[in-house]
Design a protein around this motif. Structure first.
Motif, PDB file in Angstrom:
ATOM      1  N   MET A   1       3.653   4.335  -4.912  1.00 53.49           N
ATOM      2  CA  MET A   1       2.873   5.064  -5.580  1.00 53.49           C
ATOM      3  C   MET A   1       3.440   6.201  -6.161  1.00 53.49           C
ATOM      4  O   MET A   1       3.671   6.680  -6.965  1.00 53.49           O
TER       5      MET A   1
ATOM      6  N   VAL B   1      -2.334   4.006   6.862  1.00 55.27           N
ATOM      7  CA  VAL B   1      -2.700   4.850   5.679  1.00 55.27           C
ATOM      8  C   VAL B   1      -3.634   3.730   4.713  1.00 55.27           C
ATOM      9  O   VAL B   1      -4.842   4.261   4.469  1.00 55.27           O
TER      10      VAL B   1
ATOM     11  N   PRO C   1       1.656   9.386   0.810  1.00 51.24           N
ATOM     12  CA  PRO C   1       0.726   8.908   1.589  1.00 51.24           C
ATOM     13  C   PRO C   1       0.063  10.412   2.498  1.00 51.24           C
ATOM     14  O   PRO C   1      -1.291  10.256   2.753  1.00 51.24           O
TER      15      PRO C   1
ATOM     16  N   LYS D   1      -2.773  11.741   0.274  1.00 54.69           N
ATOM     17  CA  LYS D   1      -3.830  11.194   0.297  1.00 54.69           C
ATOM     18  C   LYS D   1      -4.861  11.228   1.436  1.00 54.69           C
ATOM     19  O   LYS D   1      -6.052  11.318   1.676  1.00 54.69           O
TER      20      LYS D   1
ATOM     21  N   CYS E   1      -3.619   4.153  -4.430  1.00 52.42           N
ATOM     22  CA  CYS E   1      -2.910   3.240  -3.126  1.00 52.42           C
ATOM     23  C   CYS E   1      -2.964   1.648  -3.429  1.00 52.42           C
ATOM     24  O   CYS E   1      -4.043   1.269  -3.836  1.00 52.42           O
ATOM     25  N   THR E   2      -1.762   1.100  -3.355  1.00 51.26           N
ATOM     26  CA  THR E   2      -1.669  -0.423  -3.618  1.00 51.26           C
ATOM     27  C   THR E   2      -1.924  -1.134  -2.361  1.00 51.26           C
ATOM     28  O   THR E   2      -2.108  -2.442  -2.345  1.00 51.26           O
ATOM     29  N   GLY E   3      -2.100  -0.467  -1.310  1.00 51.23           N
ATOM     30  CA  GLY E   3      -2.196  -1.205   0.048  1.00 51.23           C
ATOM     31  C   GLY E   3      -1.102  -1.920   0.415  1.00 51.23           C
ATOM     32  O   GLY E   3      -0.967  -3.084   0.770  1.00 51.23           O
ATOM     33  N   CYS E   4       0.268  -1.362   0.098  1.00 48.31           N
ATOM     34  CA  CYS E   4       1.397  -2.247   0.300  1.00 48.31           C
ATOM     35  C   CYS E   4       2.231  -2.165   1.474  1.00 48.31           C
ATOM     36  O   CYS E   4       3.109  -2.763   1.912  1.00 48.31           O
ATOM     37  N   PHE E   5       1.457  -1.060   2.470  1.00 47.53           N
ATOM     38  CA  PHE E   5       1.826  -0.965   3.860  1.00 47.53           C
ATOM     39  C   PHE E   5       3.514  -0.497   3.817  1.00 47.53           C
ATOM     40  O   PHE E   5       3.935  -0.349   5.040  1.00 47.53           O
TER      41      PHE E   5
ATOM     42  N   CYS F   1       4.418   2.783   3.481  1.00 49.93           N
ATOM     43  CA  CYS F   1       4.384   3.958   4.364  1.00 49.93           C
ATOM     44  C   CYS F   1       4.170   3.720   5.954  1.00 49.93           C
ATOM     45  O   CYS F   1       4.951   4.255   6.951  1.00 49.93           O
TER      46      CYS F   1
HETATM   47  S1  SF4 Z   1       0.079   1.930   1.613  1.00 46.24           S
HETATM   48 FE1  SF4 Z   1       1.179   3.580   1.708  1.00 46.24          FE
HETATM   49  S2  SF4 Z   1       3.125   3.495   0.503  1.00 46.24           S
HETATM   50 FE2  SF4 Z   1       1.778   1.751  -0.080  1.00 46.24          FE
HETATM   51  S3  SF4 Z   1       0.718   2.657  -1.938  1.00 46.24           S
HETATM   52 FE3  SF4 Z   1      -0.537   3.164  -0.029  1.00 46.24          FE
HETATM   53  S4  SF4 Z   1       0.058   5.231   0.639  1.00 46.24           S
HETATM   54 FE4  SF4 Z   1       1.759   4.401  -0.897  1.00 46.24          FE
END
Ligand code: SF4
Length: 338
Positions: free
Chosen positions: A1, A56, A12, A15, A40-44, A46
């Motif tokens: 993001m 996060v 991160p 947010k 946040c895409t929830g990509c993990f 971070c």
């Molecule tokens: S999971 Fe973390 S790295 Fe991925 S988009 Fe959300 S805050 Fe950013």
């Protein structure tokens, strides 16, 4: 993001800080202060870089839930909530069509197949290939008609998600195993259902894992004339820790290991398609997908293969007109089984 949109607020840290301040009354509860929770895409990614494995993405989902209840959620997210019943009805209709088309019996086979709403509604060829592949690998399967409910959790309705999850779990009580095509659905069933207090009777197995356990059933296809590059979907890789199985399947079908991105496995770059980002922040979602496709071109181009409906659709949409084809792994599994 925050690589695609370099603003301190949507790092991160930014947010998490905003969620904390909103929870403690340190900032006004308004749409502007709520918005970062949806960035946040929830990509993990971070969590992977964090010595403390700070969750996060999960915390931001809880923040979304609180912000929806405070009446300050983005309209795009509220729209997802308002339309979920209709979305599920359309998913059920699509599941019935695909089950009917392939002549499934109405008896109760021990295995159910959760194709996923993304495939059923927007990637029908891949949905049919998934049904074909599961049937050949596991025998007769019953197609699960419902969406797993993940959109509710992503849009900030934790209680609604738990209620939907309970109803899906009840409908699966008589099954021994549920085979899951989409990594996002699998993560919902394996992690978010238990978090919501919902226990599933059947075991959960990803279709890609089933294929990797059945490599001898797969035959090599004709040698490809261009690189076939594997994209680790965030929910499958960092989410569920599944990195080797898709590579084994592709190596078997292609006759050699797939090509790799410079950033792969734990360091893979997101497609921008998760966390409802294409609805809530479409420009940023597109920029993230473009970055992934630029990485593909830098690494040598060819075809991209992924294994979740969201990334398939997002990358395919952005690759249109560039000459880059984007496939789902189910297509290659189905080809290997033919
Ligand atoms: S999971 Fe973390 S790295 Fe991925 S988009 Fe959300 S805050 Fe950013």
């Amino acid at each position: 993001m925050s690589n695609a949109e370099p603003r301190e607020t949507i790092t991160p840290w930014g947010k998490m800080s905003m969620a904390w301040m909103a929870a403690h009354g340190d900032v006004p509860l308004d749409p502007s202060h709520a918005r970062p929770a949806w960035a946040c895409t929830g990509c993990f990614g971070c969590r992977e870089s964090c010595d403390h494995r700070n969750p996060v993405a999960g915390v931001l989902l809880d923040a979304r839930d609180a912000l929806v209840r405070s009446g300050v959620a983005p309209e795009a997210s509220l729209r997802v909530l308002r339309r979920f019943a209709d979305h599920n009805a359309r998913t059920r209709a699509a599941a019935r069509r695909i089950g009917g088309e392939r002549g499934f019996s109405t008896r109760a086979p021990p295995d159910a197949l959760l194709v996923g709403c993304g495939y059923l509604r927007a990637a029908r060829r891949e949905a049919a290939e998934a049904v074909q592949a599961a049937t050949e690998l596991a025998g007769e399967v019953a197609v699960v008609p419902d969406c797993c409910g993940l959109p509710l959790r992503l849009a900030g309705d934790r209680a609604g998600f738990a209620g939907h999850a309970r109803s899906v779990a009840r409908s699966l009580e008589s099954r021994a195993r549920i085979i899951v095509v989409d990594a996002g659905c699998a993560l919902a069933l394996e992690r978010l259902y238990p978090e919501a207090g919902v226990a599933l009777a059947p075991t959960v197995e990803l279709l890609v894992r089933l294929a990797a356990r059945s490599l001898s059933a797969l035959s090599p296809v004709e040698a490809p004339t261009e690189p076939i590059r594997w994209h680790d979907p965030c929910q499958l890789g960092r989410g569920l820790g599944v990195y080797d199985d898709p590579r084994s399947v592709l190596a078997r079908v292609l006759g050699g290991p797939p090509a790799e991105f410079d950033e792969g496995r734990e360091r893979a770059v997101c497609s921008g398609a998760g966390g409802l980002l294409p609805s809530t922040m479409p420009d940023v979602a597109r920029a993230i997908a473009d970055t992934r496709l630029e990485g593909h071109a830098r690494a040598g181009g060819g075809r991209v293969v992924t294994a979740c409906a969201s990334s398939l659709l997002a990358l395919r949409r952005r690759a249109r007109g560039t000459g880059v084809a984007v496939d789902d792994l189910v297509t290659w599994i189905a080809r290997g089984l033919r």
